[in-house]
Enzyme design. Structure first.
Site, PDB file in Angstrom:
ATOM      1  N   HIS A 147       0.830  -1.212   0.000  1.00  0.00           N
ATOM      2  CA  HIS A 147       0.000   0.000   0.000  1.00  0.00           C
ATOM      3  C   HIS A 147       0.862   1.259   0.000  1.00  0.00           C
ATOM      4  CE1 HIS A 147      -0.147  -0.028   4.661  1.00  0.00           C
ATOM      5  NE2 HIS A 147       0.393   1.132   4.350  1.00  0.00           N
TER       6      HIS A 147
ATOM      7  N   GLU B 105      -5.108   0.841   0.092  1.00  0.00           N
ATOM      8  CA  GLU B 105      -4.885  -0.578   0.360  1.00  0.00           C
ATOM      9  C   GLU B 105      -5.134  -1.397  -0.913  1.00  0.00           C
ATOM     10  OE1 GLU B 105      -3.573  -1.638   2.974  1.00  0.00           O
ATOM     11  OE2 GLU B 105      -4.529  -1.002   4.835  1.00  0.00           O
TER      12      GLU B 105
HETATM   13  C1  GLP Z   1       1.437   3.619   7.053  1.00  0.00           C
HETATM   14  C2  GLP Z   1       1.357   4.922   6.248  1.00  0.00           C
HETATM   15  C3  GLP Z   1       2.128   4.812   4.953  1.00  0.00           C
HETATM   16  C4  GLP Z   1       3.509   4.258   5.222  1.00  0.00           C
HETATM   17  C5  GLP Z   1       3.380   2.873   5.812  1.00  0.00           C
HETATM   18  C6  GLP Z   1       4.718   2.202   6.047  1.00  0.00           C
HETATM   19  O1  GLP Z   1       0.544   2.677   6.614  1.00  0.00           O
HETATM   20  N1  GLP Z   1      -0.001   5.251   5.955  1.00  0.00           N
HETATM   21  O2  GLP Z   1       2.203   6.093   4.359  1.00  0.00           O
HETATM   22  O3  GLP Z   1       4.250   4.205   4.015  1.00  0.00           O
HETATM   23  O4  GLP Z   1       2.709   3.013   7.056  1.00  0.00           O
HETATM   24  O5  GLP Z   1       5.208   2.541   7.303  1.00  0.00           O
HETATM   25  P1  GLP Z   1       6.664   2.285   7.825  1.00  0.00           P
HETATM   26  O6  GLP Z   1       7.516   3.301   7.166  1.00  0.00           O
HETATM   27  O7  GLP Z   1       6.569   2.483   9.312  1.00  0.00           O
HETATM   28  O8  GLP Z   1       7.006   0.898   7.451  1.00  0.00           O
END
Ligand code: GLP
Length: 248
Positions: free
Chosen positions: A138, A143
Protein backbone atom coordinates in the site's frame (compact mmCIF):
# COMPACT_ATOMS: atom_id res chain seq x y z
CA UNK A 1 11.48 4.40 -12.29
CA UNK A 2 15.01 5.23 -11.15
CA UNK A 3 16.21 2.82 -8.47
CA UNK A 4 19.03 3.69 -6.09
CA UNK A 5 20.30 1.10 -3.68
CA UNK A 6 22.01 2.48 -0.59
CA UNK A 7 23.95 0.57 2.03
CA UNK A 8 21.55 1.07 4.91
CA UNK A 9 18.78 3.17 6.46
CA UNK A 10 21.14 6.04 7.27
CA UNK A 11 22.29 6.30 3.66
CA UNK A 12 18.69 6.20 2.38
CA UNK A 13 17.71 8.97 4.82
CA UNK A 14 20.71 11.05 3.79
CA UNK A 15 20.02 10.65 0.05
CA UNK A 16 16.32 11.49 0.53
CA UNK A 17 17.07 14.61 2.59
CA UNK A 18 19.54 15.75 -0.05
CA UNK A 19 16.88 15.45 -2.79
CA UNK A 20 14.46 17.56 -0.72
CA UNK A 21 17.22 20.09 0.00
CA UNK A 22 18.03 20.43 -3.70
CA UNK A 23 14.38 20.91 -4.69
CA UNK A 24 13.83 23.54 -1.98
CA UNK A 25 17.02 25.35 -2.96
CA UNK A 26 15.92 25.47 -6.61
CA UNK A 27 12.26 26.29 -5.83
CA UNK A 28 11.69 27.67 -2.31
CA UNK A 29 7.90 27.57 -2.89
CA UNK A 30 7.89 23.81 -3.52
CA UNK A 31 4.67 22.00 -2.57
CA UNK A 32 5.72 18.88 -0.69
CA UNK A 33 3.63 15.77 -0.20
CA UNK A 34 4.67 14.25 3.12
CA UNK A 35 4.43 10.75 4.55
CA UNK A 36 4.37 9.25 8.02
CA UNK A 37 5.63 5.84 9.16
CA UNK A 38 9.03 4.96 10.51
CA UNK A 39 10.75 5.05 7.10
CA UNK A 40 10.93 8.86 6.62
CA UNK A 41 11.90 9.63 10.24
CA UNK A 42 15.64 9.71 9.47
CA UNK A 43 15.05 12.02 6.51
CA UNK A 44 12.95 14.35 8.69
CA UNK A 45 15.68 14.41 11.35
CA UNK A 46 18.19 15.52 8.73
CA UNK A 47 15.86 18.14 7.27
CA UNK A 48 15.19 19.55 10.75
CA UNK A 49 18.93 19.77 11.39
CA UNK A 50 19.59 21.42 8.01
CA UNK A 51 16.86 23.98 8.73
CA UNK A 52 18.25 24.73 12.20
CA UNK A 53 21.68 25.22 10.64
CA UNK A 54 20.20 27.63 8.08
CA UNK A 55 21.00 25.34 5.14
CA UNK A 56 17.36 25.07 4.00
CA UNK A 57 14.15 26.92 4.64
CA UNK A 58 10.51 25.88 4.39
CA UNK A 59 9.29 29.49 4.78
CA UNK A 60 7.86 29.72 1.27
CA UNK A 61 7.00 26.02 0.91
CA UNK A 62 3.70 24.25 1.50
CA UNK A 63 3.03 20.67 2.50
CA UNK A 64 0.17 18.22 2.37
CA UNK A 65 0.33 14.96 4.27
CA UNK A 66 -0.94 11.74 2.83
CA UNK A 67 -3.23 10.46 5.50
CA UNK A 68 -4.56 10.38 9.07
CA UNK A 69 -6.44 7.85 11.15
CA UNK A 70 -10.16 8.32 11.64
CA UNK A 71 -11.42 8.17 15.21
CA UNK A 72 -8.13 9.08 16.88
CA UNK A 73 -7.81 12.26 18.96
CA UNK A 74 -5.81 14.86 17.05
CA UNK A 75 -3.42 15.18 20.03
CA UNK A 76 -3.04 11.40 20.54
CA UNK A 77 0.71 10.71 20.41
CA UNK A 78 0.19 8.33 17.48
CA UNK A 79 -2.05 10.59 15.40
CA UNK A 80 -0.28 11.63 12.23
CA UNK A 81 -0.77 15.26 13.31
CA UNK A 82 1.32 14.55 16.43
CA UNK A 83 3.82 12.50 14.43
CA UNK A 84 4.45 15.34 11.99
CA UNK A 85 4.78 17.90 14.79
CA UNK A 86 7.25 15.72 16.65
CA UNK A 87 9.38 14.76 13.66
CA UNK A 88 9.28 17.85 11.46
CA UNK A 89 6.84 20.71 11.91
CA UNK A 90 7.99 21.69 15.43
CA UNK A 91 11.59 21.96 14.20
CA UNK A 92 11.33 23.80 10.87
CA UNK A 93 10.07 27.15 9.63
CA UNK A 94 6.91 26.46 7.63
CA UNK A 95 4.64 29.54 7.64
CA UNK A 96 1.57 29.16 9.88
CA UNK A 97 -1.13 27.21 8.04
CA UNK A 98 1.22 26.13 5.23
CA UNK A 99 1.35 22.50 6.37
CA UNK A 100 -1.79 20.43 6.22
CA UNK A 101 -2.56 16.95 7.46
CA UNK A 102 -5.87 15.32 6.47
CA UNK A 103 -8.56 15.46 9.13
CA UNK A 104 -12.14 14.37 9.47
CA UNK A 105 -14.13 13.92 12.65
CA UNK A 106 -16.19 11.37 10.74
CA UNK A 107 -19.37 13.47 10.60
CA UNK A 108 -18.99 14.62 7.01
CA UNK A 109 -16.06 12.74 5.49
CA UNK A 110 -17.07 13.40 1.88
CA UNK A 111 -16.98 17.15 2.47
CA UNK A 112 -13.67 16.95 4.37
CA UNK A 113 -12.09 14.83 1.62
CA UNK A 114 -13.32 17.12 -1.18
CA UNK A 115 -12.06 20.16 0.74
CA UNK A 116 -8.61 18.57 1.09
CA UNK A 117 -8.41 17.75 -2.63
CA UNK A 118 -9.52 21.33 -3.34
CA UNK A 119 -6.72 22.71 -1.18
CA UNK A 120 -4.11 20.53 -2.95
CA UNK A 121 -5.40 21.73 -6.35
CA UNK A 122 -5.49 25.36 -5.20
CA UNK A 123 -1.81 25.03 -4.25
CA UNK A 124 -1.07 23.86 -7.80
CA UNK A 125 -0.73 20.16 -6.93
CA UNK A 126 2.22 18.38 -5.36
CA UNK A 127 5.72 19.11 -6.69
CA UNK A 128 7.58 16.45 -4.72
CA UNK A 129 5.70 13.56 -3.15
CA UNK A 130 7.49 11.56 -0.44
CA UNK A 131 6.24 8.00 0.02
CA UNK A 132 6.90 4.90 2.07
CA UNK A 133 5.39 1.52 1.28
CA UNK A 134 3.33 -0.84 3.41
CA UNK A 135 4.40 -4.47 3.63
CA UNK A 136 1.31 -5.34 1.54
CA UNK A 137 2.29 -2.81 -1.16
CA UNK A 138 0.00 0.00 0.00
CA UNK A 139 0.93 3.65 -0.44
CA UNK A 140 -0.55 6.30 1.82
CA UNK A 141 -3.56 4.23 2.97
CA UNK A 142 -4.49 3.06 -0.52
CA UNK A 143 -4.89 -0.58 0.36
CA UNK A 144 -4.86 -3.48 -2.14
CA UNK A 145 -8.28 -3.58 -3.82
CA UNK A 146 -10.14 -4.29 -7.06
CA UNK A 147 -9.86 -0.65 -8.12
CA UNK A 148 -7.86 2.45 -7.40
CA UNK A 149 -9.66 5.38 -5.79
CA UNK A 150 -8.53 8.61 -7.40
CA UNK A 151 -9.77 11.11 -4.82
CA UNK A 152 -9.10 11.58 -1.15
CA UNK A 153 -11.37 9.20 0.73
CA UNK A 154 -12.01 7.34 3.94
CA UNK A 155 -10.98 3.69 3.85
CA UNK A 156 -11.00 0.63 6.07
CA UNK A 157 -7.49 -0.57 6.92
CA UNK A 158 -6.41 -4.10 6.03
CA UNK A 159 -5.74 -6.55 8.82
CA UNK A 160 -2.06 -6.69 7.83
CA UNK A 161 -1.79 -2.88 8.05
CA UNK A 162 -3.46 -2.87 11.47
CA UNK A 163 -1.01 -5.57 12.58
CA UNK A 164 1.98 -3.63 11.16
CA UNK A 165 0.91 -0.43 12.90
CA UNK A 166 0.11 -2.12 16.24
CA UNK A 167 3.74 -1.57 17.26
CA UNK A 168 2.97 2.12 17.78
CA UNK A 169 0.04 1.45 20.16
CA UNK A 170 -0.32 -0.30 23.54
CA UNK A 171 -2.35 -3.08 21.96
CA UNK A 172 -3.75 -4.06 18.57
CA UNK A 173 -7.24 -3.20 19.84
CA UNK A 174 -6.18 0.47 20.06
CA UNK A 175 -5.16 0.73 16.40
CA UNK A 176 -7.77 2.71 14.45
CA UNK A 177 -9.45 0.61 11.78
CA UNK A 178 -10.09 3.36 9.25
CA UNK A 179 -8.25 6.35 7.84
CA UNK A 180 -8.62 9.37 5.59
CA UNK A 181 -6.13 9.10 2.76
CA UNK A 182 -5.30 10.92 -0.44
CA UNK A 183 -6.22 8.81 -3.44
CA UNK A 184 -3.98 7.54 -6.21
CA UNK A 185 -4.95 10.56 -8.33
CA UNK A 186 -3.24 13.07 -6.02
CA UNK A 187 -0.13 10.90 -5.85
CA UNK A 188 0.08 10.17 -9.57
CA UNK A 189 -0.40 13.85 -10.44
CA UNK A 190 2.66 14.83 -8.38
CA UNK A 191 5.41 16.18 -10.60
CA UNK A 192 8.03 14.05 -8.88
CA UNK A 193 7.83 11.10 -6.50
CA UNK A 194 10.44 9.89 -4.03
CA UNK A 195 9.59 6.53 -2.50
CA UNK A 196 11.72 4.91 0.18
CA UNK A 197 11.74 1.34 1.45
CA UNK A 198 14.08 -0.05 4.05
CA UNK A 199 14.41 -3.33 5.93
CA UNK A 200 13.94 -6.98 5.02
CA UNK A 201 10.21 -6.85 5.83
CA UNK A 202 9.73 -4.65 2.74
CA UNK A 203 11.66 -6.92 0.32
CA UNK A 204 8.55 -8.77 -0.95
CA UNK A 205 6.53 -5.57 -1.44
CA UNK A 206 9.48 -4.01 -3.28
CA UNK A 207 9.82 -7.08 -5.51
CA UNK A 208 6.12 -6.91 -6.42
CA UNK A 209 6.26 -3.14 -6.98
CA UNK A 210 9.25 -3.44 -9.32
CA UNK A 211 8.73 -6.77 -11.09
CA UNK A 212 5.08 -7.79 -10.62
CA UNK A 213 2.03 -6.83 -12.64
CA UNK A 214 0.74 -3.27 -12.44
CA UNK A 215 -2.39 -3.83 -10.44
CA UNK A 216 -4.52 -2.17 -7.73
CA UNK A 217 -3.73 -5.28 -5.68
CA UNK A 218 -0.20 -3.83 -5.32
CA UNK A 219 -0.91 -0.09 -5.21
CA UNK A 220 2.80 0.84 -5.37
CA UNK A 221 3.13 -0.98 -8.73
CA UNK A 222 1.17 1.80 -10.44
CA UNK A 223 4.10 4.15 -9.75
CA UNK A 224 5.83 2.44 -12.69
CA UNK A 225 3.44 4.42 -14.91
CA UNK A 226 4.66 7.74 -13.49
CA UNK A 227 7.42 9.48 -15.49
CA UNK A 228 9.50 10.81 -12.59
CA UNK A 229 9.89 8.37 -9.70
CA UNK A 230 12.98 7.64 -7.64
CA UNK A 231 12.93 4.53 -5.49
CA UNK A 232 15.49 4.61 -2.68
CA UNK A 233 16.22 1.22 -1.13
CA UNK A 234 18.59 -0.15 1.43
CA UNK A 235 20.31 -3.48 0.75
CA UNK A 236 17.77 -5.43 2.83
CA UNK A 237 14.71 -4.04 1.02
CA UNK A 238 16.47 -4.56 -2.33
CA UNK A 239 17.45 -8.15 -1.55
CA UNK A 240 14.80 -9.78 -3.78
CA UNK A 241 14.91 -7.58 -6.86
CA UNK A 242 16.77 -8.53 -10.01
CA UNK A 243 19.57 -5.98 -10.16
CA UNK A 244 20.35 -6.90 -13.76
CA UNK A 245 16.92 -5.76 -14.85
CA UNK A 246 16.72 -2.39 -13.17
CA UNK A 247 17.75 0.91 -14.65
CA UNK A 248 19.36 3.17 -12.10
C1 GLP B 1 1.44 3.62 7.05
C2 GLP B 1 1.36 4.92 6.25
C3 GLP B 1 2.13 4.81 4.95
C4 GLP B 1 3.51 4.26 5.22
C5 GLP B 1 3.38 2.87 5.81
C6 GLP B 1 4.72 2.20 6.05
O1 GLP B 1 0.54 2.68 6.61
N1 GLP B 1 0.00 5.25 5.95
O2 GLP B 1 2.20 6.09 4.36
O3 GLP B 1 4.25 4.21 4.01
O4 GLP B 1 2.71 3.01 7.06
O5 GLP B 1 5.21 2.54 7.30
P1 GLP B 1 6.66 2.28 7.83
O6 GLP B 1 7.52 3.30 7.17
O7 GLP B 1 6.57 2.48 9.31
O8 GLP B 1 7.01 0.90 7.45
Amino acid sequence: MKIRICKDYEEVSKAAAEIVRERLAAHPDTVLGLATGSTPVGMYERLAKMCQEGRISFREAKSFNLDEYVGIAIDHPESYHSFMGRHLFDHVDFAPGASRVPWTNGENPLKDCAEYDGAVSAAGGIDLQILGIGSNGHIAFNEPADDFTEETHVTELNESTIRDNARFFNSIAEVPTSAMTVGMGVIMKAKEILIMATGANKADAVYRMVHGGITPWVPASVLRLHPNVTLLLDEAAASKIDRGQIQS
